[in-house]
Scaffold this active site. Structure first.
Site, mmCIF file in Angstrom:
data_model
loop_
_atom_site.group_PDB
_atom_site.id
_atom_site.type_symbol
_atom_site.label_atom_id
_atom_site.label_comp_id
_atom_site.label_asym_id
_atom_site.label_seq_id
_atom_site.Cartn_x
_atom_site.Cartn_y
_atom_site.Cartn_z
ATOM 1 N N ASP A 159 38.997 42.872 47.613
ATOM 2 C CA ASP A 159 39.913 41.879 47.056
ATOM 3 C C ASP A 159 41.321 42.037 47.635
ATOM 4 O OD1 ASP A 159 39.734 39.654 45.494
ATOM 5 O OD2 ASP A 159 40.381 40.623 43.649
ATOM 6 N N ASP A 165 35.863 37.977 39.750
ATOM 7 C CA ASP A 165 36.743 38.662 38.800
ATOM 8 C C ASP A 165 36.109 38.756 37.419
ATOM 9 O OD1 ASP A 165 38.536 38.697 40.905
ATOM 10 O OD2 ASP A 165 39.485 36.814 40.287
#
Length: 469
Positions: free
Chosen positions: A320, A373
């Site tokens: 990420d 997420d």
């Protein structure tokens, strides 16, 4: 509002024959008068094309009490502004020759410019020019609104993400069990049904976790360079239904009655979203399909212990951060942000985010959270729930409650980072991984259970007789 020096974002509302069109985003120059921040203090004025269009010489068209439009090029920006001001124009829009806009700087021979000067992208200028060419009455209203620090939709998006993780965690225990386990069945039959219900479950291995992140990175790069909308839609038309009442269908084999009834409705729902995906209300259908997909994924895949969880979430943590913050050094822009916004695909964004429209922001737009997420921390939280149930732990002495709180707090920190960085996309796992995996490791260490969590074997735990060692 994002501000740097004299640069201020400007909202250009426009009407054609009294009908409002989509607003245009512009950028004010280092010079010129300051625009009002409130819409009610701005004036709605007619738009007039400069003649000549470059706006470098006194125009033959009447500019008095109107907003002039001129094309970029042939002379300096301040010269264009001075020409429009001398023609009694109330403002000037400079049409850029490309979509990116920038702050217009003062020239060496600076003069006092008393009218607002705003640059707009090529597409916005084309829209206004075409409306004027069609003999329509075009009116413009310019103002520089300030975005609120927090939009209400963030709270609802936070609730949806946390709720999705909780739902996925308890689904297999309370929903699937009702579908597969009859309380009056013999325990051996019930156990067989439970085993049958878990045939589709995939236990992630350490190697599988590493390979998954590598594949995800490859997929992200492919989307960045070769984004095509239609193959993406297939990702969301996925559902998993009960198998407790089955019938045999030609070509398809066994299928549940519920699946046969629900499938046409699910297909129609998905097709409706694909057709209307650009409509203002499409976010609701995208979020519904997304939640179904994420719950489904969290039922099909699971972490067997925190050794695998540590590898998966650590890799996802680096993944990420790299694709949000470091990728601009290699690709000249954030790959993750570009794919999420559909920047390189003609506006087609990958439908793998939950999004809610901003409710009180005059600039509009959406608040978003990526499926990853929710799914990556969700896998760990689902493991914590199963661990607590298998080891007869309550809420306080278990891990599920504290990891869920950690997830909610990590999501809160993500939005704090988003606002502190003026809306720049954030790698949510930068905050979520420490708040979930970190919480589990710290609690396990304090309770003396870290080794058990690290090497935990769920199948061995389930096969252990009640009260066994």
């Amino acid at each position: 509002m994002m501000q740097s020096g004299g640069e201020i974002q400007v909202l250009v509302r426009n009407w054609v024959d009294g009908v409002e069109r989509e607003y245009i985003e512009g950028l004010s120059g280092e010079f010129g008068s300051v625009l009002p921040m409130e819409e009610k203090k701005a004036r709605r004025l007619p738009a007039v094309l400069s003649n000549p269009l470059n706006g470098c010489t006194l125009p033959s068209s009447k500019l008095s009490n109107s907003i002039a439009l001129s094309a970029r090029g042939d002379c300096e920006f301040m010269e264009k502004a001075q020409v429009s001001q001398s023609g009694d124009a109330a403002g000037l829009l400079v049409i850029n020759d490309e979509e990116d806009i920038f702050e217009m700087m003062c020239s060496e021979n600076a003069v006092n410019i008393m009218i607002p000067v705003v640059m707009i992208p090529a597409s916005g200028g084309k829209q206004i020019k075409e409306s004027i060419a069609s003999k329509g009455k075009v009116e413009l209203l310019l103002y520089a609104p300030i975005s609120p620090v927090v939009d209400v939709s963030v709270v609802f998006l936070w609730m949806i993400a946390v709720g999705c993780v909780i739902l996925a965690s308890i689904w297999s225990e309370y929903i699937a069990c009702e579908q597969h386990c009859d309380p009056y069945q013999d325990s051996s039959i019930a156990g067989s049904a439970k085993d049958d219900s878990e045939k589709d479950v995939l236990d992630i291995s350490v190697m599988g976790a590493v390979c998954f992140i590598i594949v995800a990175s490859t997929f992200l790069v492919v989307l960045f360079f070769f984004m095509s909308s239609w193959f993406v839609w297939l990702l969301i038309i996925v559902s998993r239904n009960c198998r407790n009442h089955t019938v045999k269908l030609p070509l398809f084999g066994d299928a549940t009655v519920l699946s046969i009834v629900v499938f046409p409705l699910c297909l129609a729902f998905a097709i409706f979203w694909v057709v209307h995906r650009h409509a203002s209300y499409s976010w609701f259908f995208q979020d519904f399909l997304g939640i179904c997909l994420m719950v489904n994924v969290l039922q099909l895949a699971r972490l067997p212990n925190i050794k695998v969880a540590a590898v998966l979430l650590s890799c996802a943590f680096v993944y990420d951060i790299f694709w949000v913050f470091i990728s601009p050094l290699l690709f000249h822009e954030s790959v993750m942000v570009a794919v999420a916004r559909g920047k390189n695909s003609g506006g087609e964004s990958i439908p793998m985010v939950l999004r809610l429209p901003k409710l009180i922001d005059p600039w509009g737009g959406y608040n978003m959270v990526g499926f990853g997420d929710v799914i990556f921390p969700g896998l760990l939280i689902s493991f914590a729930f199963r661990y607590d149930r298998a080891n007869n732990k309550g809420f306080k002495d278990g891990y599920f409650l504290w990891l869920t709180i950690g997830y909610g707090f990590g999501l809160f920190l993500t939005y704090v980072g988003l606002y502190l960085m003026n809306g720049h996309g954030q790698p949510a796992l930068l905050y979520l991984v420490p708040c979930t995996l970190g919480t589990l490791v710290v609690l396990g260490k304090v309770r003396g259970e870290l080794r058990m969590l690290w090497d935990y074997d769920e199948n061995a735990s389930l096969s252990r007789p009640p009260g066994g060692a």
